[in-house]
Design a protein around this motif. Structure first.
Motif, PDB file in Angstrom:
ATOM      1  N   ILE A  36      19.836 -28.239  19.399  1.00 40.27           N
ATOM      2  CA  ILE A  36      20.834 -28.191  20.466  1.00 40.27           C
ATOM      3  C   ILE A  36      22.182 -27.807  19.858  1.00 40.27           C
ATOM      4  N   GLY A  37      23.152 -27.482  20.745  1.00 39.80           N
ATOM      5  CA  GLY A  37      24.443 -27.002  20.254  1.00 39.80           C
ATOM      6  C   GLY A  37      25.591 -27.970  20.471  1.00 39.80           C
ATOM      7  N   GLY A  38      25.306 -29.091  21.143  1.00 42.63           N
ATOM      8  CA  GLY A  38      26.400 -30.034  21.403  1.00 42.63           C
ATOM      9  C   GLY A  38      25.888 -31.446  21.618  1.00 42.63           C
ATOM     10  N   GLY A  50      33.765 -38.279  24.300  1.00 43.63           N
ATOM     11  CA  GLY A  50      34.087 -36.922  23.871  1.00 43.63           C
ATOM     12  C   GLY A  50      32.845 -36.070  23.814  1.00 43.63           C
ATOM     13  N   ILE A  51      33.037 -34.859  23.277  1.00 45.66           N
ATOM     14  CA  ILE A  51      31.896 -33.959  23.074  1.00 45.66           C
ATOM     15  C   ILE A  51      32.086 -33.270  21.731  1.00 45.66           C
ATOM     16  N   LEU A  52      31.006 -33.161  20.972  1.00 45.51           N
ATOM     17  CA  LEU A  52      31.061 -32.484  19.674  1.00 45.51           C
ATOM     18  C   LEU A  52      30.125 -31.288  19.748  1.00 45.51           C
ATOM     19  N   SER A  53      30.700 -30.103  19.508  1.00 42.87           N
ATOM     20  CA  SER A  53      29.906 -28.874  19.547  1.00 42.87           C
ATOM     21  C   SER A  53      29.702 -28.376  18.123  1.00 42.87           C
ATOM     22  N   GLU A  54      28.630 -27.594  17.946  1.00 44.55           N
ATOM     23  CA  GLU A  54      28.410 -26.965  16.637  1.00 44.55           C
ATOM     24  C   GLU A  54      29.642 -26.123  16.259  1.00 44.55           C
ATOM     25  N   ARG A  55      30.341 -25.604  17.258  1.00 46.92           N
ATOM     26  CA  ARG A  55      31.542 -24.802  16.979  1.00 46.92           C
ATOM     27  C   ARG A  55      32.644 -25.632  16.332  1.00 46.92           C
ATOM     28  N   ASP A  56      32.768 -26.910  16.739  1.00 44.99           N
ATOM     29  CA  ASP A  56      33.774 -27.782  16.128  1.00 44.99           C
ATOM     30  C   ASP A  56      33.492 -27.937  14.636  1.00 44.99           C
ATOM     31  N   ILE A  57      32.193 -28.039  14.310  1.00 43.22           N
ATOM     32  CA  ILE A  57      31.807 -28.220  12.901  1.00 43.22           C
ATOM     33  C   ILE A  57      32.041 -26.920  12.123  1.00 43.22           C
ATOM     34  N   VAL A  58      31.641 -25.795  12.716  1.00 45.03           N
ATOM     35  CA  VAL A  58      31.803 -24.508  12.023  1.00 45.03           C
ATOM     36  C   VAL A  58      33.283 -24.204  11.755  1.00 45.03           C
ATOM     37  N   ARG A  59      34.126 -24.475  12.770  1.00 48.49           N
ATOM     38  CA  ARG A  59      35.572 -24.213  12.598  1.00 48.49           C
ATOM     39  C   ARG A  59      36.140 -25.064  11.471  1.00 48.49           C
ATOM     40  N   SER A  60      35.712 -26.322  11.428  1.00 48.26           N
ATOM     41  CA  SER A  60      36.231 -27.218  10.404  1.00 48.26           C
ATOM     42  C   SER A  60      35.702 -26.836   9.020  1.00 48.26           C
ATOM     43  N   MET A  77      35.668 -34.287  17.420  1.00 50.45           N
ATOM     44  CA  MET A  77      35.213 -34.120  18.815  1.00 50.45           C
ATOM     45  C   MET A  77      36.379 -33.737  19.731  1.00 50.45           C
ATOM     46  N   THR A  78      36.026 -33.154  20.881  1.00 49.81           N
ATOM     47  CA  THR A  78      37.007 -32.896  21.937  1.00 49.81           C
ATOM     48  C   THR A  78      37.006 -34.110  22.858  1.00 49.81           C
ATOM     49  N   ARG A  79      38.200 -34.705  23.025  1.00 53.87           N
ATOM     50  CA  ARG A  79      38.303 -35.886  23.897  1.00 53.87           C
ATOM     51  C   ARG A  79      38.422 -35.461  25.358  1.00 53.87           C
ATOM     52  N   ASN A  80      38.099 -36.371  26.251  1.00 53.92           N
ATOM     53  CA  ASN A  80      38.174 -36.120  27.698  1.00 53.92           C
ATOM     54  C   ASN A  80      37.540 -34.787  28.110  1.00 53.92           C
ATOM     55  N   PRO A  81      36.266 -34.586  27.798  1.00 49.73           N
ATOM     56  CA  PRO A  81      35.647 -33.310  28.163  1.00 49.73           C
ATOM     57  C   PRO A  81      35.598 -33.123  29.674  1.00 49.73           C
ATOM     58  N   VAL A  82      35.566 -31.868  30.081  1.00 45.84           N
ATOM     59  CA  VAL A  82      35.418 -31.554  31.505  1.00 45.84           C
ATOM     60  C   VAL A  82      33.979 -31.905  31.894  1.00 45.84           C
ATOM     61  N   CYS A  83      33.840 -32.679  32.965  1.00 44.49           N
ATOM     62  CA  CYS A  83      32.512 -33.123  33.409  1.00 44.49           C
ATOM     63  C   CYS A  83      32.257 -32.612  34.823  1.00 44.49           C
ATOM     64  N   GLY A 100      37.074 -22.434  30.809  1.00 44.38           N
ATOM     65  CA  GLY A 100      37.386 -23.326  29.679  1.00 44.38           C
ATOM     66  C   GLY A 100      36.796 -22.847  28.359  1.00 44.38           C
ATOM     67  N   ARG A 101      35.961 -21.789  28.408  1.00 45.76           N
ATOM     68  CA  ARG A 101      35.315 -21.231  27.202  1.00 45.76           C
ATOM     69  C   ARG A 101      34.484 -22.275  26.471  1.00 45.76           C
ATOM     70  N   PHE A 102      33.679 -23.033  27.221  1.00 44.48           N
ATOM     71  CA  PHE A 102      32.717 -23.919  26.584  1.00 44.48           C
ATOM     72  C   PHE A 102      31.379 -23.784  27.279  1.00 44.48           C
ATOM     73  N   ARG A 103      30.330 -24.282  26.609  1.00 46.57           N
ATOM     74  CA  ARG A 103      28.964 -24.036  27.098  1.00 46.57           C
ATOM     75  C   ARG A 103      28.223 -25.306  27.478  1.00 46.57           C
ATOM     76  N   HIS A 104      28.892 -26.445  27.324  1.00 45.77           N
ATOM     77  CA  HIS A 104      28.236 -27.730  27.630  1.00 45.77           C
ATOM     78  C   HIS A 104      29.059 -28.513  28.635  1.00 45.77           C
ATOM     79  N   MET A 105      28.379 -29.169  29.581  1.00 40.70           N
ATOM     80  CA  MET A 105      29.125 -30.006  30.518  1.00 40.70           C
ATOM     81  C   MET A 105      28.332 -31.271  30.844  1.00 40.70           C
ATOM     82  N   PRO A 106      28.895 -32.438  30.469  1.00 46.02           N
ATOM     83  CA  PRO A 106      28.224 -33.695  30.816  1.00 46.02           C
ATOM     84  C   PRO A 106      28.250 -33.890  32.335  1.00 46.02           C
ATOM     85  N   VAL A 107      27.193 -34.500  32.860  1.00 50.96           N
ATOM     86  CA  VAL A 107      27.126 -34.826  34.284  1.00 50.96           C
ATOM     87  C   VAL A 107      27.390 -36.323  34.418  1.00 50.96           C
TER      88      VAL A 107
HETATM   89  P1  AMP Z   1      30.753 -25.120  23.269  1.00 47.60           P
HETATM   90  O1  AMP Z   1      30.957 -23.690  23.680  1.00 47.60           O
HETATM   91  O2  AMP Z   1      30.349 -25.979  24.427  1.00 47.60           O
HETATM   92  O3  AMP Z   1      29.788 -25.247  22.126  1.00 47.60           O
HETATM   93  O4  AMP Z   1      32.138 -25.718  22.778  1.00 47.60           O
HETATM   94  C1  AMP Z   1      33.286 -24.953  22.479  1.00 47.60           C
HETATM   95  C2  AMP Z   1      34.489 -25.898  22.345  1.00 47.60           C
HETATM   96  O5  AMP Z   1      34.755 -26.550  23.593  1.00 47.60           O
HETATM   97  C3  AMP Z   1      34.328 -27.026  21.331  1.00 47.60           C
HETATM   98  O6  AMP Z   1      35.599 -27.309  20.767  1.00 47.60           O
HETATM   99  C4  AMP Z   1      33.876 -28.212  22.169  1.00 47.60           C
HETATM  100  O7  AMP Z   1      34.219 -29.472  21.607  1.00 47.60           O
HETATM  101  C5  AMP Z   1      34.614 -27.961  23.463  1.00 47.60           C
HETATM  102  N1  AMP Z   1      33.841 -28.396  24.622  1.00 47.60           N
HETATM  103  C6  AMP Z   1      32.505 -28.328  24.790  1.00 47.60           C
HETATM  104  N2  AMP Z   1      32.151 -28.798  25.993  1.00 47.60           N
HETATM  105  C7  AMP Z   1      33.301 -29.163  26.617  1.00 47.60           C
HETATM  106  C8  AMP Z   1      33.611 -29.717  27.886  1.00 47.60           C
HETATM  107  N3  AMP Z   1      32.671 -29.994  28.800  1.00 47.60           N
HETATM  108  N4  AMP Z   1      34.925 -29.997  28.161  1.00 47.60           N
HETATM  109  C9  AMP Z   1      35.892 -29.715  27.262  1.00 47.60           C
HETATM  110  N5  AMP Z   1      35.665 -29.177  26.052  1.00 47.60           N
HETATM  111  C10 AMP Z   1      34.383 -28.904  25.721  1.00 47.60           C
END
Ligand code: AMP
Length: 144
Positions: A36-38, A50-60, A77-83, A100-107
């Motif tokens: 998985i990616g997040g 929060g949410i931790l994505s593989e991108r957060d790790i790669v950037r760091s 991790m990114t705090r207060n993710p968009v849900c 928001g340029r992210f690929r994961h969203m918690p429900v």
């Molecule tokens: P992703 O494209 O989802 O792998 O994540 C790209 C960036 O957005 C990373 O810095 C994540 O921590 C952040 N991110 C991922 N999902 C969310 C979300 N639902 N809300 C806010 N930030 C997020």
């Protein structure tokens, strides 16, 4: 299409989470093992911290090298993710992900983690819907 329908189509498995005090190396191992990616970050598996994505790790890794593997999940991790909610539509989710340029969203349901949708889930659900609509239209035209 609703988020609840996308979740049902995924089989309703448990969301894979990490705790904020977990090491990044441990989180990376989970991401690799579960393919998985997040990871949703939660101490109790229910409230979202929060949410931790593989991108957060790669950037760091690119910025600081392998020392970041000894950091805590809370550090990257990114705090207060968009849900989203189960009642949101796939189009609303896709729009928020694109903007928001992210690929994961918690429900979230009743303030608790109820699932996760990825851009892949949304696109695949949309493709099946389009295919069903195409078959239905063909059936109508051909009188099937
Ligand atoms: P992703 O494209 O989802 O792998 O994540 C790209 C960036 O957005 C990373 O810095 C994540 O921590 C952040 N991110 C991922 N999902 C969310 C979300 N639902 N809300 C806010 N930030 C997020």
């Amino acid at each position: 299409m609703l988020v609840s329908q996308i979740l049902s189509g995924k089989g309703g498995g448990k969301v894979i989470t990490a705790t904020p005090d977990m090491l990044i190396s441990e989180a990376a191992a989970i991401l690799a093992e579960r393919r998985i990616g997040g990871l949703v970050v939660s101490t109790d598996g229910s409230s979202i911290e929060g949410i931790l994505s593989e991108r957060d790790i790669v950037r760091s890794l690119a910025a600081r090298g392998a020392t970041c593997l000894e950091d805590k999940v809370a550090d990257l991790m990114t705090r207060n993710p968009v849900c989203c909610s189960r009642e949101d539509t796939s189009d609303q989710v896709l729009l928020r992900m694109t903007e928001g340029r992210f690929r994961h969203m918690p429900v979230v349901e009743d303030g608790k983690l109820a699932g996760i949708v990825t851009i892949g889930d949304v696109v695949s659900a949309r493709l099946s819907q389009l295919s069903m609509e195409k078959d239905a239209l063909e059936g109508m035209i051909m009188g099937r």
